[in-house]
Design a protein around this motif. Structure first.
Motif, mmCIF file in Angstrom:
data_model
loop_
_atom_site.group_PDB
_atom_site.id
_atom_site.type_symbol
_atom_site.label_atom_id
_atom_site.label_comp_id
_atom_site.label_asym_id
_atom_site.label_seq_id
_atom_site.Cartn_x
_atom_site.Cartn_y
_atom_site.Cartn_z
ATOM 1 N N LYS A 208 0.882 -1.063 0.009
ATOM 2 C CA LYS A 208 0.116 -0.169 0.195
ATOM 3 C C LYS A 208 0.896 1.074 -0.029
ATOM 4 O O LYS A 208 2.075 1.199 0.203
ATOM 5 N N ALA A 209 0.567 2.307 -0.430
ATOM 6 C CA ALA A 209 1.127 3.585 -0.671
ATOM 7 C C ALA A 209 1.039 4.105 0.675
ATOM 8 O O ALA A 209 -0.153 4.247 1.144
ATOM 9 N N VAL A 210 2.042 4.607 1.317
ATOM 10 C CA VAL A 210 2.088 5.306 2.594
ATOM 11 C C VAL A 210 2.686 6.750 2.687
ATOM 12 O O VAL A 210 2.505 7.165 3.914
ATOM 13 N N ALA A 211 3.139 7.227 1.657
ATOM 14 C CA ALA A 211 3.535 8.640 1.774
ATOM 15 C C ALA A 211 3.545 9.105 0.213
ATOM 16 O O ALA A 211 3.681 8.494 -0.655
ATOM 17 N N GLN A 212 3.228 10.325 0.219
ATOM 18 C CA GLN A 212 3.228 11.123 -1.294
ATOM 19 C C GLN A 212 3.460 12.361 -0.867
ATOM 20 O O GLN A 212 3.296 13.123 0.110
ATOM 21 N N THR A 213 3.781 13.248 -2.084
ATOM 22 C CA THR A 213 4.223 14.729 -2.267
ATOM 23 C C THR A 213 2.844 15.525 -2.496
ATOM 24 O O THR A 213 1.849 14.518 -2.769
ATOM 25 N N GLU A 214 2.775 16.549 -2.241
ATOM 26 C CA GLU A 214 1.528 17.268 -2.600
ATOM 27 C C GLU A 214 1.051 17.164 -3.937
ATOM 28 O O GLU A 214 -0.140 17.592 -4.386
ATOM 29 N N ASP A 215 2.202 17.157 -4.853
ATOM 30 C CA ASP A 215 1.686 17.082 -6.306
ATOM 31 C C ASP A 215 1.344 15.496 -6.645
ATOM 32 O O ASP A 215 1.368 15.310 -7.864
ATOM 33 N N GLY A 216 1.117 14.513 -5.822
ATOM 34 C CA GLY A 216 0.589 13.148 -5.839
ATOM 35 C C GLY A 216 1.727 12.202 -6.144
ATOM 36 O O GLY A 216 1.290 11.051 -6.661
ATOM 37 N N GLU A 219 5.932 8.328 -2.421
ATOM 38 C CA GLU A 219 7.142 8.504 -1.827
ATOM 39 C C GLU A 219 7.404 7.148 -0.860
ATOM 40 O O GLU A 219 8.574 7.332 -0.321
ATOM 41 N N ALA A 220 6.756 6.343 -0.648
ATOM 42 C CA ALA A 220 6.906 5.175 0.158
ATOM 43 C C ALA A 220 5.478 4.249 -0.052
ATOM 44 O O ALA A 220 4.554 4.485 -0.350
ATOM 45 N N ILE A 221 5.996 2.988 -0.037
ATOM 46 C CA ILE A 221 5.142 1.950 0.102
ATOM 47 C C ILE A 221 5.447 0.968 1.287
ATOM 48 O O ILE A 221 6.821 0.907 1.703
ATOM 49 N N GLU A 222 4.715 0.218 1.740
ATOM 50 C CA GLU A 222 4.933 -0.888 2.612
ATOM 51 C C GLU A 222 4.016 -2.066 2.357
ATOM 52 O O GLU A 222 2.925 -2.013 1.994
ATOM 53 N N PRO A 223 4.360 -3.275 2.826
ATOM 54 C CA PRO A 223 3.536 -4.471 2.675
ATOM 55 C C PRO A 223 2.301 -4.357 3.655
ATOM 56 O O PRO A 223 2.196 -3.903 4.541
ATOM 57 N N LEU A 224 1.374 -4.880 3.048
ATOM 58 C CA LEU A 224 -0.023 -4.724 3.826
ATOM 59 C C LEU A 224 0.094 -5.768 5.124
ATOM 60 O O LEU A 224 -0.379 -5.385 6.347
ATOM 61 N N VAL A 225 1.130 -6.843 5.156
ATOM 62 C CA VAL A 225 1.136 -7.549 6.183
ATOM 63 C C VAL A 225 2.979 -7.605 6.664
ATOM 64 O O VAL A 225 3.586 -7.631 5.672
#
Length: 594
Positions: A208-216, A219-225
């Protein structure tokens, strides 16, 4: 001693001698660091290795090369992996036509990085992926990328390609409040640096996406589990961490801590016997099936067993409940015999990698030889027909346990999914129990009705098992055991082998590895560690996120270590408890022969 304090060869060698006397006390995990290409050389910025060492790890720089066998052997010696940034990803690995603005690419480096990621994730190794590494992880796991966000997302070039120093943060990102990353960094908003024009487009399945910039931009993903095991970020935390940024250092401290757990789990599995008491993989056997090769359509094979550090597995000759006339019973016996022969044939085909085992001594010897142990079993006493001599017949074929029934009553007993035909054990079933005691075959009560359970517990002279069931107190399913049953099973010296089938773990259809641990905790709190084990039911619908096949069984050990289960506890759960029952059953059989 620091380099500036050494002024001669003699001082250097004296420092080495002093270090050799104390280095054995260092148990820091080895963290592999992927390399970049600089003027046709493998190169790594100092900031990566400095940050890993500051976090307590030992960095190991991995030169770029594409010999897959060498990469495999390299990964097997590491405890964690950092995939570094720098450079674009070849469009051919994105299954796309190259964008006109694509930068410098190296097919060899792409193969090298993607191979490292695949090998590491197959082995559940902790990962920290940075910038290009972030994008590559997403591609490796099935996601897509923007080849050039400037044109494809209509963004100003300077927005994500700063000219300021690498350790200087230049723009804000927002972190998802419920994410592991936000909790680790203790921030919902973070200022980071930025050096990229490729970026994640669609997030890979299972992440899942867990971080982004203001322009979309992601910036980071992590496993669901198990999100703590893989952290993947678009920015360059190593540059900021090496400049004493405490927040960014947490990313490196996390991978070092996770790598230490991973290392401990691997060393532990080198010493213990790990056994899975139930899989249905023989149902997958076709004329071209080879247990020694990685199989896409099977959750258990010798490759996955090696990756998951699993030493032994009980393979069931499964029979669905059918008609009970003379001809049908004869066919059932013949079918079970053929499945058992197929199990033996798979082992014979892979005799350099596996062997048939029927005792603890067999398993230890096979492990010593570097081989996996296969224990043949029968799921459904329907295979016996009405002929008690078939018990001895199957014993000669190496059968370790027989599950008395499956989904439906048979001539032996009532099933949990039956019509209560016998009100528990039948008269013939009583004879089966006595003969199994005599032959030294374990009685398995998975699938049995509750009345059958109590009848067998009262009649059997030997302890019994429940090869793949879970705790009813946590999931009210007819295939699970109540607390009262678990206590009685333990009092008789038996063991409940926890099933990894989602509907037996959670009635809300949301089971994952954390649910498995909760069931283990419940049983341990109820009767102690001596009466629980693992029976995955892989290839019979078993498997949940975080523990989806044999290669991921190591995750159970890691999570138990995280909860402060002792090595002795884990040793019991992973095989000693089951093998204790096997020994006790054989001892009862020996007394009957006297």
């Amino acid at each position: 001693m620091k380099a500036e304090e050494i002024h001669s060869k003699e001082e250097l060698f004296e420092a080495i001698d002093r270090t050799e006397a104390t280095a054995k006390e260092i148990k820091a995990p080895l963290i592999g660091v992927s390399a970049n290409i600089l003027e046709e050389n493998s190169a790594v910025r100092f900031a990566y290795t400095q940050s890993i060492m500051a976090a307590g790890g030992i960095p190991v720089i991995l030169p770029i090369q594409t010999d897959l066998a060498v990469l495999l052997k390299t990964i097997e010696r590491l405890d964690g992996l950092v995939i570094t940034g720098g450079g674009d990803i070849s469009a051919e690995f994105l299954n796309e036509i190259p964008h006109p603005n694509i930068g410098s690419v190296s097919k060899n480096r792409d193969i090298y990085d993607l191979s490292l990621i695949r090998l590491a994730t197959e082995r559940q190794m902790p990962l920290l992926c940075i910038c290009r590494g972030h994008q590559l992880l997403n591609v490796a796991m099935g996601g897509t990328l923007w080849q050039d966000i400037v044109e494809q997302c209509n963004l100003p070039k300077e927005m994500h390609s700063q000219t300021e120093a690498r350790e200087t943060p230049t723009h804000l990102i927002r972190l998802e409040k419920d994410s592991f990353l936000s909790g680790l960094l203790e921030k919902d908003v973070l200022k980071v640096n930025s050096f990229h024009h490729q970026a994640i487009r669609t997030v890979a399945p299972g992440f899942k996406a867990v971080a982004q910039t203001e322009d979309g931009i992601n910036e980071a993903i992590e496993p669901l589990v198990l999100p703590q095991r893989i952290i993947s970020v678009q920015w360059h935390p190593e540059a900021m961490a090496a400049s004493d940024d405490f927040t960014m250092m947490k990313l490196f401290k996390n991978i070092v801590d996770e790598a230490a757990l991973y290392r401990t789990a691997h060393y532990l599995h080198d010493e213990i016997i790990s056994l899975d008491s139930h899989c249905d993989t023989p149902m997958k056997f076709t004329p071209d099936f080879n247990l020694g090769l990685r199989q896409k359509n099977a959750l258990v094979d010798l490759v996955k067993m090696q990756e998951g550090k699993l030493d032994a597995i009980c393979m069931a000759a499964y029979l669905p409940q059918g008609k009970r006339n003379e001809q049908a019973l004869q066919r059932a016996t013949e079918r079970a015999t053929q499945i058992l022969r197929n199990i033996h044939l798979q082992v014979e085909t892979n005799h350099l990698k596996a062997g048939i085992a029927s005792s603890k001594e067999d398993i230890f010897q096979l492990k010593k030889e570097g081989k996996k142990a296969i224990l043949p079993c029968i799921e459904n006493g329907y295979a016996l027909g009405k002929d008690l001599s078939n018990i001895a017949h199957f014993k000669k074929m190496g059968v370790v346990y027989i599950t008395l029934c499956h989904n439906g009553d048979n001539d032996i007993c009532d099933s949990a999914k039956g019509e209560e035909e016998h009100n528990g054990l039948s008269m013939y079933g009583c004879k089966v129990i006595n003969e199994m005691n005599h032959q030294g075959i374990i009685i398995d009560l998975s699938h049995a009705s509750e009345k059958t359970f109590w009848d067998v517990l009262n009649l059997s002279e030997a302890p019994v098992i429940v090869s793949h069931s879970s705790a009813k107190a946590l999931c009210n399913h007819r295939r699970n055991l109540s607390d009262e049953q678990i206590k009685a099973l333990a009092a008789k010296g038996g063991v409940i082998q926890l099933c990894l089938y989602g509907p037996f773990l959670s009635s809300e259809n949301n089971a994952d590895i954390n649910t498995i641990i909760r069931h283990i905790d419940h049983i341990v709190n109820l009767v102690g560690i001596d009466y629980v084990g693992i029976g995955s039911d892989f290839d019979g619908d078993g498997g949940v996120p975080g523990c989806e096949n044999a290669s991921q069984l190591m995750n159970i050990t890691i999570e138990l270590l995280r909860k402060n289960y002792s090595p002795e506890d884990i040793k019991k759960l992973w095989g000693e408890n089951f093998l204790r029952v096997l020994k006790a059953v054989r001892e009862v059989a020996d007394t009957k022969d006297c």
